[in-house]
Design a protein around this motif. Sequence first.
Motif, PDB file in Angstrom:
ATOM      1  N   ALA A  18       0.830  -1.204   0.000  1.00 13.53           N
ATOM      2  CA  ALA A  18       0.000   0.000   0.000  1.00 13.53           C
ATOM      3  C   ALA A  18       0.858   1.245   0.000  1.00 13.53           C
ATOM      4  O   ALA A  18       0.583   2.212  -0.713  1.00 13.53           O
ATOM      5  CB  ALA A  18      -0.928  -0.011   1.217  1.00 13.53           C
ATOM      6  N   ALA A  19       1.930   1.211   0.794  1.00 10.13           N
ATOM      7  CA  ALA A  19       2.829   2.369   0.849  1.00 10.13           C
ATOM      8  C   ALA A  19       3.474   2.628  -0.495  1.00 10.13           C
ATOM      9  O   ALA A  19       3.807   3.761  -0.847  1.00 10.13           O
ATOM     10  CB  ALA A  19       3.907   2.148   1.912  1.00 10.13           C
ATOM     11  N   ALA A  20       3.667   1.546  -1.273  1.00 10.20           N
ATOM     12  CA  ALA A  20       4.313   1.687  -2.578  1.00 10.20           C
ATOM     13  C   ALA A  20       3.365   2.193  -3.649  1.00 10.20           C
ATOM     14  O   ALA A  20       3.792   2.499  -4.748  1.00 10.20           O
ATOM     15  CB  ALA A  20       4.901   0.343  -3.000  1.00 10.20           C
ATOM     16  N   THR A  21       2.069   2.271  -3.353  1.00  7.74           N
ATOM     17  CA  THR A  21       1.115   2.677  -4.376  1.00  7.74           C
ATOM     18  C   THR A  21       0.230   3.842  -3.960  1.00  7.74           C
ATOM     19  O   THR A  21      -0.658   4.234  -4.699  1.00  7.74           O
ATOM     20  CB  THR A  21       0.209   1.481  -4.755  1.00  7.74           C
ATOM     21  N   ASP A  22       0.443   4.407  -2.775  1.00  8.77           N
ATOM     22  CA  ASP A  22      -0.470   5.443  -2.302  1.00  8.77           C
ATOM     23  C   ASP A  22      -0.050   6.847  -2.716  1.00  8.77           C
ATOM     24  O   ASP A  22      -0.620   7.836  -2.268  1.00  8.77           O
ATOM     25  CB  ASP A  22      -0.622   5.370  -0.780  1.00  8.77           C
ATOM     26  N   GLY A  23       0.944   6.953  -3.584  1.00  2.00           N
ATOM     27  CA  GLY A  23       1.345   8.245  -4.097  1.00  2.00           C
ATOM     28  C   GLY A  23       2.336   8.985  -3.242  1.00  2.00           C
ATOM     29  O   GLY A  23       2.657  10.134  -3.528  1.00  2.00           O
ATOM     30  N   LYS A  24       2.847   8.384  -2.173  1.00  2.00           N
ATOM     31  CA  LYS A  24       3.812   9.032  -1.307  1.00  2.00           C
ATOM     32  C   LYS A  24       5.208   8.460  -1.538  1.00  2.00           C
ATOM     33  O   LYS A  24       5.365   7.256  -1.730  1.00  2.00           O
ATOM     34  CB  LYS A  24       3.411   8.857   0.161  1.00  2.00           C
ATOM     35  N   LEU A  25       6.194   9.339  -1.489  1.00  2.00           N
ATOM     36  CA  LEU A  25       7.573   8.878  -1.580  1.00  2.00           C
ATOM     37  C   LEU A  25       7.998   8.284  -0.249  1.00  2.00           C
ATOM     38  O   LEU A  25       7.591   8.743   0.808  1.00  2.00           O
ATOM     39  CB  LEU A  25       8.498  10.034  -1.956  1.00  2.00           C
ATOM     40  N   SER A  26       8.848   7.268  -0.317  1.00  2.00           N
ATOM     41  CA  SER A  26       9.317   6.603   0.902  1.00  2.00           C
ATOM     42  C   SER A  26      10.695   6.000   0.657  1.00  2.00           C
ATOM     43  O   SER A  26      10.947   5.435  -0.408  1.00  2.00           O
ATOM     44  CB  SER A  26       8.343   5.485   1.297  1.00  2.00           C
ATOM     45  N   PRO A  27      11.589   6.094   1.642  1.00  2.00           N
ATOM     46  CA  PRO A  27      12.896   5.436   1.497  1.00  2.00           C
ATOM     47  C   PRO A  27      12.775   3.922   1.311  1.00  2.00           C
ATOM     48  O   PRO A  27      13.677   3.285   0.771  1.00  2.00           O
ATOM     49  CB  PRO A  27      13.608   5.779   2.814  1.00  2.00           C
ATOM     50  N   GLU A  28      11.656   3.351   1.757  1.00  2.00           N
ATOM     51  CA  GLU A  28      11.456   1.898   1.688  1.00  2.00           C
ATOM     52  C   GLU A  28      10.608   1.483   0.487  1.00  2.00           C
ATOM     53  O   GLU A  28      10.108   0.358   0.447  1.00  2.00           O
ATOM     54  CB  GLU A  28      10.777   1.418   2.980  1.00  2.00           C
ATOM     55  N   TYR A  29      10.442   2.364  -0.458  1.00  4.09           N
ATOM     56  CA  TYR A  29       9.518   2.106  -1.563  1.00  4.09           C
ATOM     57  C   TYR A  29       9.802   0.796  -2.291  1.00  4.09           C
ATOM     58  O   TYR A  29       8.878   0.082  -2.681  1.00  4.09           O
ATOM     59  CB  TYR A  29       9.572   3.273  -2.550  1.00  4.09           C
TER      60      TYR A  29
END
Length: 317
Positions: A18-29
Amino acid sequence: MAAHKTTLCLILLAACLAAATDGKLSPEYYSTTCPGAPAIVQAGVVAALKNETRMGASLLRLHFHDCFVNGCDASILLDDNATFVGEKTASPNNKSIRGYEVIDKIKGQVEKECPGVVSCADILALAARDSVVYLGGPSWEVSLGRRDSLNASKEAAEVSLPEPTFNLSDLAVNFWAQGLSFRDMVALSGAHTIGMARCTTFRDHIYNDSDIEPSFARSLQQFCPPRGHDDVLAPLDLRTPAQFDNSYYVNLVNYKGLLHSDQELFHGDSADPIVRNYADEPAVFLEDFAKGMIKMGEIKPLTGSAGEIRKFCGKVN
């Protein structure tokens, strides 16, 4: 107990996806989809810089010139095609931006590991950070998840990128338009502690400006005459041209900025106290530069379903 652990693992996996697709950048993408990507990029950068140290400045500049034109979307890497003229031949980039082949090679290696997963825009962001670190500069956490644009604009590049002829107010407005503060502008200008510039970009400064140390100007005039030799190069920082440090600001305090726009940062104006602070306190500059790079790397990224993940950085899929 086993069923409970299985359920927990599934919940954690779902959260990561979900974190990889919710439109937010993340170091853990890419932690689940391509965990080896950062290491591949780093290895490619190190190999390129071992071959040519100057490439570190070029990769840093690629990321900067990408983000300032419609956001950090790898548009700078696109070749011209039937529908648009790209950014490579815009005046701030033509005969100046380099390193495309390094990014292409890294992209190819990443594609072998994880086809269709890692964007060219994220590779640019990681390569910029890894270049600075290799040359002795600060590290910072790179948030990932950018997607690649479907088009590019030479016109946008012509109007969005700062010019070597800019004065202080021009620079401040240019950076403000990207959501970057006055202090961010002064700190990010410190990227000129590495790299080279062409004679044509500093000729007017060394012949026509008064805010330049005379012997410094004369030394540059020896190989950058009033006419011709446009492509002859000089280090942006003559003190330590291959080391990422604060000597750029020491140069400015001594009126030895190579470009007109460089010396504008120390010109009896509002940037002077920041420049003096960076010249006297290298740790302060390095910290502010890292903060500025994080902010710059998050300028209008394409996320979610916008854009695409290019297979080749120079063309859309």
